[in-house]
Design an enzyme around this catalytic site. Structure first.
Site, short mmCIF file in Angstrom:
data_model
loop_
_atom_site.label_atom_id
_atom_site.label_comp_id
_atom_site.label_asym_id
_atom_site.label_seq_id
_atom_site.Cartn_x
_atom_site.Cartn_y
_atom_site.Cartn_z
N TYR A 64 0.83 -1.21 0.00
CA TYR A 64 0.00 0.00 0.00
C TYR A 64 0.86 1.26 0.00
CZ TYR A 64 0.88 0.74 4.99
OH TYR A 64 1.47 0.99 6.21
N CYS A 65 0.23 2.35 -0.38
CA CYS A 65 0.85 3.68 -0.32
C CYS A 65 -0.24 4.66 0.13
CB CYS A 65 1.44 4.07 -1.68
SG CYS A 65 0.23 4.25 -2.99
N ARG A 66 -0.13 5.89 -0.25
CA ARG A 66 -1.11 6.89 0.16
C ARG A 66 -2.43 6.73 -0.58
NH1 ARG A 66 -2.69 11.94 -1.48
NH2 ARG A 66 -3.44 13.30 0.18
N GLY A 68 -2.70 4.63 -3.76
CA GLY A 68 -2.75 3.44 -4.60
C GLY A 68 -1.88 3.49 -5.84
N ILE A 93 -3.86 4.13 1.74
CA ILE A 93 -4.18 4.31 3.15
C ILE A 93 -5.26 5.39 3.34
CG2 ILE A 93 -2.44 6.03 3.77
CD1 ILE A 93 -1.87 4.11 6.25
#
Length: 102
Positions: A64-66, A68, A93
């Site tokens: 995951y990241c901020r 996607g 996230i």
């Protein structure tokens, strides 16, 4: 790569052979991350590629990241390196509705 909703992603955290990767920056990670996540900053390509080389291709990778976008790139990179079980948190996230660790 499989794109998962936050609920589907959360359910995969119960897999015994999973690795949770946060591909954001160290500053973003420190603001809050999913418990158990390993930081592998994709914005630092040398560090990211070095971290990937040490990973077991037989495990399941929840990434995951901020939002996607970076995690989609990270998933594609892992697949290109021969990883088969790669899962992306759709919406990152920002869409996560479960606990965050600081």
């Amino acid at each position: 790569m499989t794109h998962l909703t936050p609920k589907e992603f959360h359910d995969k955290l119960d897999l015994p052979d999973h690795i949770l990767l946060d591909v954001r920056t160290p500053a973003e990670y420190q603001q809050g991350h999913i418990k158990g996540a390993i930081l592998a900053d994709i914005n630092n390509p040398t560090e990211f590629m070095s971290a990937v080389e040490k990973l077991d291709k037989d495990k399941h990778y929840l990434i995951y990241c901020r939002s996607g976008a970076r995690s989609t790139n990270a998933c594609a990179y892992l697949e290109n390196k021969g990883f088969k079980n790669v899962y992306n948190l759709r919406g990152g996230i920002l869409e996560w509705e479960f606990d965050i660790e600081k």
